[in-house]
Design a protein around this motif. Structure first.
Motif, PDB file in Angstrom:
ATOM      1  N   UNK A 193       0.835  -1.206   0.000  1.00 39.23           N
ATOM      2  CA  UNK A 193       0.000   0.000   0.000  1.00 39.23           C
ATOM      3  C   UNK A 193       0.872   1.259   0.000  1.00 39.23           C
ATOM      4  N   UNK A 194       1.970   1.200   0.765  1.00 44.28           N
ATOM      5  CA  UNK A 194       2.893   2.344   0.794  1.00 44.28           C
ATOM      6  C   UNK A 194       3.513   2.552  -0.580  1.00 44.28           C
ATOM      7  N   UNK A 195       3.894   1.453  -1.222  1.00 47.29           N
ATOM      8  CA  UNK A 195       4.525   1.566  -2.551  1.00 47.29           C
ATOM      9  C   UNK A 195       3.537   2.171  -3.545  1.00 47.29           C
ATOM     10  N   UNK A 196       2.281   1.723  -3.439  1.00 48.25           N
ATOM     11  CA  UNK A 196       1.243   2.262  -4.318  1.00 48.25           C
ATOM     12  C   UNK A 196       1.105   3.769  -4.132  1.00 48.25           C
ATOM     13  N   UNK A 197       1.078   4.179  -2.876  1.00 47.82           N
ATOM     14  CA  UNK A 197       0.943   5.600  -2.565  1.00 47.82           C
ATOM     15  C   UNK A 197       2.143   6.383  -3.121  1.00 47.82           C
ATOM     16  N   UNK A 198       3.334   5.813  -2.933  1.00 47.11           N
ATOM     17  CA  UNK A 198       4.552   6.462  -3.420  1.00 47.11           C
ATOM     18  C   UNK A 198       4.466   6.688  -4.930  1.00 47.11           C
ATOM     19  N   UNK A 199       3.905   5.697  -5.614  1.00 49.82           N
ATOM     20  CA  UNK A 199       3.820   5.786  -7.071  1.00 49.82           C
ATOM     21  C   UNK A 199       2.791   6.795  -7.550  1.00 49.82           C
ATOM     22  N   UNK A 200       2.021   7.327  -6.619  1.00 49.23           N
ATOM     23  CA  UNK A 200       1.107   8.399  -7.009  1.00 49.23           C
ATOM     24  C   UNK A 200       1.888   9.699  -7.264  1.00 49.23           C
ATOM     25  N   UNK A 201       3.184   9.679  -6.980  1.00 50.14           N
ATOM     26  CA  UNK A 201       4.001  10.856  -7.266  1.00 50.14           C
ATOM     27  C   UNK A 201       4.637  11.483  -6.038  1.00 50.14           C
ATOM     28  N   UNK A 202       5.040  10.642  -5.075  1.00 50.98           N
ATOM     29  CA  UNK A 202       5.720  11.168  -3.891  1.00 50.98           C
ATOM     30  C   UNK A 202       7.130  10.620  -3.811  1.00 50.98           C
ATOM     31  N   UNK A 203       7.970  11.277  -3.020  1.00 53.39           N
ATOM     32  CA  UNK A 203       9.322  10.777  -2.791  1.00 53.39           C
ATOM     33  C   UNK A 203       9.426  10.062  -1.456  1.00 53.39           C
ATOM     34  N   UNK A 204       8.481  10.371  -0.564  1.00 57.54           N
ATOM     35  CA  UNK A 204       8.491   9.740   0.760  1.00 57.54           C
ATOM     36  C   UNK A 204       7.056   9.575   1.245  1.00 57.54           C
ATOM     37  N   UNK A 205       6.702   8.374   1.654  1.00 52.77           N
ATOM     38  CA  UNK A 205       5.399   8.156   2.281  1.00 52.77           C
ATOM     39  C   UNK A 205       5.663   7.666   3.694  1.00 52.77           C
ATOM     40  N   UNK A 206       5.148   8.399   4.659  1.00 54.76           N
ATOM     41  CA  UNK A 206       5.408   8.066   6.059  1.00 54.76           C
ATOM     42  C   UNK A 206       4.186   7.371   6.658  1.00 54.76           C
ATOM     43  N   UNK A 207       4.428   6.321   7.407  1.00 53.51           N
ATOM     44  CA  UNK A 207       3.322   5.624   8.064  1.00 53.51           C
ATOM     45  C   UNK A 207       2.802   6.430   9.244  1.00 53.51           C
ATOM     46  N   UNK A 208       1.537   6.308   9.494  1.00 52.88           N
ATOM     47  CA  UNK A 208       0.906   6.983  10.635  1.00 52.88           C
ATOM     48  C   UNK A 208       0.179   5.912  11.445  1.00 52.88           C
ATOM     49  N   UNK A 209       0.718   5.646  12.648  1.00 58.55           N
ATOM     50  CA  UNK A 209       0.115   4.613  13.504  1.00 58.55           C
ATOM     51  C   UNK A 209      -1.123   5.192  14.167  1.00 58.55           C
ATOM     52  N   UNK A 210      -2.224   5.134  13.461  1.00 58.44           N
ATOM     53  CA  UNK A 210      -3.446   5.780  13.936  1.00 58.44           C
ATOM     54  C   UNK A 210      -3.947   5.115  15.215  1.00 58.44           C
ATOM     55  N   UNK A 211      -3.803   3.798  15.270  1.00 60.86           N
ATOM     56  CA  UNK A 211      -4.202   3.054  16.469  1.00 60.86           C
ATOM     57  C   UNK A 211      -2.977   2.489  17.137  1.00 60.86           C
ATOM     58  N   UNK A 212      -2.193   3.370  17.725  1.00 58.87           N
ATOM     59  CA  UNK A 212      -0.903   2.925  18.226  1.00 58.87           C
ATOM     60  C   UNK A 212      -1.060   2.077  19.482  1.00 58.87           C
ATOM     61  N   UNK A 213      -0.350   0.942  19.498  1.00 54.80           N
ATOM     62  CA  UNK A 213      -0.462  -0.001  20.604  1.00 54.80           C
ATOM     63  C   UNK A 213       0.745   0.091  21.526  1.00 54.80           C
ATOM     64  N   UNK A 214       0.889   1.225  22.198  1.00 51.32           N
ATOM     65  CA  UNK A 214       1.990   1.360  23.161  1.00 51.32           C
ATOM     66  C   UNK A 214       1.435   1.974  24.445  1.00 51.32           C
ATOM     67  N   UNK A 215       2.246   1.952  25.513  1.00 54.30           N
ATOM     68  CA  UNK A 215       1.783   2.481  26.794  1.00 54.30           C
ATOM     69  C   UNK A 215       1.385   3.951  26.667  1.00 54.30           C
ATOM     70  N   UNK A 216       0.239   4.313  27.271  1.00 55.43           N
ATOM     71  CA  UNK A 216      -0.319   5.649  27.053  1.00 55.43           C
ATOM     72  C   UNK A 216       0.570   6.751  27.616  1.00 55.43           C
ATOM     73  N   UNK A 217       0.921   6.631  28.911  1.00 56.14           N
ATOM     74  CA  UNK A 217       1.596   7.743  29.566  1.00 56.14           C
ATOM     75  C   UNK A 217       3.069   7.834  29.165  1.00 56.14           C
ATOM     76  N   UNK A 218       3.706   6.648  29.101  1.00 56.49           N
ATOM     77  CA  UNK A 218       5.141   6.635  28.870  1.00 56.49           C
ATOM     78  C   UNK A 218       5.488   6.873  27.410  1.00 56.49           C
TER      79      UNK A 218
END
Ligand code: UDP
Ligand code: MG
Length: 339
Positions: free
Chosen positions: A126-151
């Motif tokens: 999916x990232x490669x597909x997005x890149x081919x839309x005409x970008x040089x860098x596609x950065x992931x966004x962990x929308x539902x990040x699974x890490x400790x909340x406070x720390x």
């Protein structure tokens, strides 16, 4: 399904290697991730095989002590999937490990991801597909990040907000390792310290077209996180470096010169006032705090100013010794060469 020309790569002929260009190079820094490794490799190869992209996996072992190296040695003995392991001599940190991966990657697109299975290899196509839309860098966004909340989540929220403001690259999630880069961009990125977190900002300085897309994120199943809260301070310091690089890399005198002249000017004015007090009014100035201030300002001003001159010289050496132009060309249009 296309497997990237396995047989050619394994010949001893070094020249052949440079001729082979897989669609995707997946770069993974590995530091004590022995339990995750087999799952990781098979998940990456499954995802890319299904997508029909030719690929190579580059695992950079960052001086692991838990048997990851030995496992990589075993895994590279089997021919499928195409895996290259770069074993570093000691633990250097995630940034140098990624830099090593970048250096050895041959693909047209370079994907970076963590070795702990927190990123999902299914997102790579999916990232490669997005890149081919005409970008040089596609950065992931962990929308539902699974890490400790406070720390983890809170410091990261603040850091992301700060970084976006300072660098001018509006991303939600700088810390996500899962990113896709065009190979030409990777070649222009120089990594030091722990600057892997600021790759989008560095890419922005190089004039890259950058976007982000939501990616999946999982809890760490095996092993431990390599970072604690102490990284917050380092992120702040790195942010200052990036800010300076972005604004003043090719014109350091504009910042040092300005402050230097400002200090010198103020010091001179105060000095002249004190001279007037001494000789005009005939008062003693030996015990006046203002005198110390004037001297300090003059000294600091001279230092800042000469520092700026030195920085100008250093900047020229930096660019000229490496043949680094102060601009980046995206494309050259040439009427004589049009097809
Ligand atoms: N890593 C590395 N060298 C180090 C620390 C980490 O190569 O000195 C790798 C680690 O194996 C993992 C990635 O960098 O693949 C991210 O590390 P971690 O998952 O601990 O970071 P977090 O997800 O907790 O931010
Ligand atoms: Mg992780």
């Amino acid at each position: 399904m296309k497997i990237p020309l396995l047989t050619q790569r394994q010949t001893s002929d070094q020249d052949l290697v440079s001729e082979i260009t897989p669609d995707v190079s997946v770069v993974v820094p590995i530091y004590n991730e022995v339990e995750s490794l087999p799952h990781l490799i098979s998940a990456i190869s499954q995802s890319l095989t299904e997508s029909g992209l030719s690929y190579e996996i580059i695992c950079v072992d960052d001086g692991s002590k838990d048997g990851s190296q030995e496992l990589l040695r075993e895994l590279t003995k089997t021919k499928q999937p195409y895996l290259r392991a770069i074993l570093l001599r000691r633990n250097y940190g995630q940034t140098p490990a990624m830099a090593a991966g970048f250096n050895y990657a041959l693909g047209k697109v370079v994907i970076t991801m963590d070795g702990d299975l927190q990123n999902d290899p299914a997102d790579i196509p999916l990232l490669v597909e997005k890149l081919n839309e005409g970008y040089d860098l596609v950065s992931g966004w962990r929308k539902n990040r699974q890490d400790a909340a406070l720390k983890r989540l809170l410091p990261s929220k603040i850091a992301n907000w700060l970084i976006a403001r300072v660098t001018g690259v509006k991303l939600h999630d700088y810390g996500c390792s899962l990113k896709a880069y065009r190979a030409e961009l990777v070649a222009d990125l120089n990594l030091y310290g722990e600057l892997h977190r600021f790759l989008p900002a560095l890419a922005f300085i190089e004039g890259a077209r950058i976007t982000e897309m939501p990616v999946r994120h999982h809890k760490r199943q095996y092993g431990k996180s390599k970072y604690g809260l102490d990284r917050t301070f380092r992120v702040l310091m790195d942010l200052l470096t990036i800010f300076f690089l972005k604004k003043f890399l090719t014109r350091p005198m504009h910042v040092f010169g300005l402050f230097g002249l400002g200090c010198m000017g103020l010091g001179t004015i105060i000095g002249m006032y004190l001279t007037f007090v001494k000789f005009g009014l005939g008062q003693s100035i030996g015990n006046r705090p203002l005198l110390i201030l004037a001297v300090l300002l003059l000294l600091a001003g001279v230092q800042l100013f000469s520092f700026g001159l030195l920085a100008e010289l250093l900047m020229r050496t930096y660019h000229e010794s490496q043949g680094r132009p102060i601009y980046r060309v995206r494309e050259i249009l040439d009427s004589a060469r049009q097809a």
